[in-house]
Motif scaffolding. Sequence first.
Motif, PDB file in Angstrom:
ATOM      1  N   ALA A 164      39.309  53.584   8.882  1.00  0.00           N
ATOM      2  CA  ALA A 164      39.356  52.846   7.618  1.00  0.00           C
ATOM      3  C   ALA A 164      38.010  53.002   6.928  1.00  0.00           C
ATOM      4  O   ALA A 164      36.968  52.708   7.510  1.00  0.00           O
ATOM      5  CB  ALA A 164      39.653  51.370   7.866  1.00  0.00           C
ATOM      6  N   SER A 166      37.660  51.923   3.404  1.00  0.00           N
ATOM      7  CA  SER A 166      37.600  50.683   2.633  1.00  0.00           C
ATOM      8  C   SER A 166      37.464  49.496   3.594  1.00  0.00           C
ATOM      9  O   SER A 166      37.726  49.624   4.802  1.00  0.00           O
ATOM     10  CB  SER A 166      38.857  50.526   1.772  1.00  0.00           C
ATOM     11  OG  SER A 166      40.031  50.737   2.531  1.00  0.00           O
ATOM     12  N   ASP A 167      37.023  48.352   3.093  1.00  0.00           N
ATOM     13  CA  ASP A 167      36.846  47.180   3.956  1.00  0.00           C
ATOM     14  C   ASP A 167      38.097  46.912   4.772  1.00  0.00           C
ATOM     15  O   ASP A 167      38.031  46.613   5.968  1.00  0.00           O
ATOM     16  CB  ASP A 167      36.501  45.952   3.112  1.00  0.00           C
ATOM     17  CG  ASP A 167      35.103  46.025   2.540  1.00  0.00           C
ATOM     18  OD1 ASP A 167      34.303  46.854   3.028  1.00  0.00           O
ATOM     19  OD2 ASP A 167      34.812  45.272   1.602  1.00  0.00           O
ATOM     20  N   ARG A 168      39.248  47.015   4.114  1.00  0.00           N
ATOM     21  CA  ARG A 168      40.533  46.863   4.781  1.00  0.00           C
ATOM     22  C   ARG A 168      41.442  47.999   4.342  1.00  0.00           C
ATOM     23  O   ARG A 168      41.486  48.351   3.159  1.00  0.00           O
ATOM     24  CB  ARG A 168      41.171  45.508   4.449  1.00  0.00           C
ATOM     25  CG  ARG A 168      40.428  44.330   5.058  1.00  0.00           C
ATOM     26  CD  ARG A 168      41.079  43.003   4.674  1.00  0.00           C
ATOM     27  NE  ARG A 168      42.452  42.888   5.166  1.00  0.00           N
ATOM     28  CZ  ARG A 168      42.768  42.547   6.410  1.00  0.00           C
ATOM     29  NH1 ARG A 168      41.823  42.277   7.280  1.00  0.00           N
ATOM     30  NH2 ARG A 168      44.021  42.448   6.784  1.00  0.00           N
ATOM     31  N   LEU A 170      45.385  48.679   4.523  1.00  0.00           N
ATOM     32  CA  LEU A 170      46.609  47.924   4.806  1.00  0.00           C
ATOM     33  C   LEU A 170      47.796  48.865   4.993  1.00  0.00           C
ATOM     34  O   LEU A 170      47.963  49.836   4.251  1.00  0.00           O
ATOM     35  CB  LEU A 170      46.897  46.949   3.663  1.00  0.00           C
ATOM     36  CG  LEU A 170      45.756  45.986   3.298  1.00  0.00           C
ATOM     37  CD1 LEU A 170      46.188  45.059   2.157  1.00  0.00           C
ATOM     38  CD2 LEU A 170      45.308  45.176   4.505  1.00  0.00           C
ATOM     39  N   ASP A 185      47.360  46.850   9.811  1.00  0.00           N
ATOM     40  CA  ASP A 185      46.190  46.629   8.963  1.00  0.00           C
ATOM     41  C   ASP A 185      44.919  46.900   9.767  1.00  0.00           C
ATOM     42  O   ASP A 185      44.738  46.353  10.861  1.00  0.00           O
ATOM     43  CB  ASP A 185      46.171  45.191   8.430  1.00  0.00           C
ATOM     44  CG  ASP A 185      47.348  44.901   7.505  1.00  0.00           C
ATOM     45  OD1 ASP A 185      47.997  45.864   7.050  1.00  0.00           O
ATOM     46  OD2 ASP A 185      47.610  43.716   7.238  1.00  0.00           O
ATOM     47  N   TRP A 186      44.054  47.751   9.210  1.00  0.00           N
ATOM     48  CA  TRP A 186      42.810  48.119   9.870  1.00  0.00           C
ATOM     49  C   TRP A 186      41.615  47.619   9.069  1.00  0.00           C
ATOM     50  O   TRP A 186      41.731  47.356   7.866  1.00  0.00           O
ATOM     51  CB  TRP A 186      42.709  49.643   9.999  1.00  0.00           C
ATOM     52  CG  TRP A 186      43.623  50.250  11.012  1.00  0.00           C
ATOM     53  CD1 TRP A 186      44.628  49.633  11.694  1.00  0.00           C
ATOM     54  CD2 TRP A 186      43.621  51.613  11.436  1.00  0.00           C
ATOM     55  NE1 TRP A 186      45.250  50.521  12.532  1.00  0.00           N
ATOM     56  CE2 TRP A 186      44.655  51.752  12.387  1.00  0.00           C
ATOM     57  CE3 TRP A 186      42.862  52.719  11.117  1.00  0.00           C
ATOM     58  CZ2 TRP A 186      44.939  52.960  13.022  1.00  0.00           C
ATOM     59  CZ3 TRP A 186      43.137  53.932  11.736  1.00  0.00           C
ATOM     60  CH2 TRP A 186      44.167  54.051  12.683  1.00  0.00           C
ATOM     61  N   THR A 187      40.467  47.534   9.732  1.00  0.00           N
ATOM     62  CA  THR A 187      39.221  47.232   9.050  1.00  0.00           C
ATOM     63  C   THR A 187      38.218  48.352   9.335  1.00  0.00           C
ATOM     64  O   THR A 187      38.374  49.115  10.300  1.00  0.00           O
ATOM     65  CB  THR A 187      38.612  45.894   9.518  1.00  0.00           C
ATOM     66  OG1 THR A 187      38.162  46.031  10.871  1.00  0.00           O
ATOM     67  CG2 THR A 187      39.628  44.761   9.424  1.00  0.00           C
ATOM     68  N   ASN A 188      37.178  48.440   8.499  1.00  0.00           N
ATOM     69  CA  ASN A 188      36.190  49.507   8.693  1.00  0.00           C
ATOM     70  C   ASN A 188      35.107  49.140   9.706  1.00  0.00           C
ATOM     71  O   ASN A 188      34.107  49.845   9.838  1.00  0.00           O
ATOM     72  CB  ASN A 188      35.552  49.913   7.360  1.00  0.00           C
ATOM     73  CG  ASN A 188      34.802  48.776   6.697  1.00  0.00           C
ATOM     74  OD1 ASN A 188      34.644  47.699   7.259  1.00  0.00           O
ATOM     75  ND2 ASN A 188      34.331  49.020   5.486  1.00  0.00           N
ATOM     76  N   GLY A 211      44.394  51.077   0.333  1.00  0.00           N
ATOM     77  CA  GLY A 211      43.068  51.303   0.888  1.00  0.00           C
ATOM     78  C   GLY A 211      42.795  52.782   1.065  1.00  0.00           C
ATOM     79  O   GLY A 211      43.585  53.644   0.662  1.00  0.00           O
TER      80      GLY A 211
END
Length: 253
Positions: A164, A166-168, A170, A185-188, A211
Amino acid sequence: MSKVCMVFGAGSYYDESPVVPQGALVVAADGGYDHALALGIRPDVAIGDFDSISKTPVLHEDGDDPASGRVSTIALPAQKDETDMPQAVKVGWNQGIRVFHIFGGLGGRLDHALANLQMLADIARHGGIGFLHGDGCVATAVTDGEIRFPANQVAARRMVSVFAHSDRALGVTIRGLKYETDSVDWTNSHALGVSNEFLPGIPSSISVREGTLIVTYPVEAPQPQWRSGADQAASFGAIDDRRSELLSPLFRD
């Protein structure tokens, strides 16, 4: 097939021998001019502050024979706010190109490599796609869209990784690889998608509903198809030919 832009930077080239498709625009970013010539490739445009180049390109003039060896040259100040690589992408973008193959953007300076990965994400957010080649792998980015690989026979332990940016990110869905996800949903801040693999003879896809993802894959994999949900921007920004206003007073004239 859409016209592509081949960008040559001043970083490492490893053992790759880039092949320029017929009709492609070739842009050299500063010292990438030397690398292109060494590979037998004549750039159409050379852009940069020319601080890492051995021989300044000869400016193309109206009426020149295309075989003259002259190139269009865009000189930039050394103390600017962008590196030469995104400036080279702008040259292609201004000619309506949205697909970029970038060489010499990895290896050497880590900060430049990170900047080039950010550039891939910026290209994706503008509705295009960039492929950054180096050391046996390719990095690309996709925003609100998908990349698809046809069935292939890439050897085991040649990794496909997804991050990821982007911050999140989706709704990340991975199909046809050794590890699959379904609208996750992933986070960076969590590298969940490292070290995946192709499966022999099976097509695969990586998509994100909302994202931006960075995807890396082995160079011997077939060229993926791509789809972006981001609107194609008319501009990637103006070429930055001004001296930085952020420069410390100690270094101003």
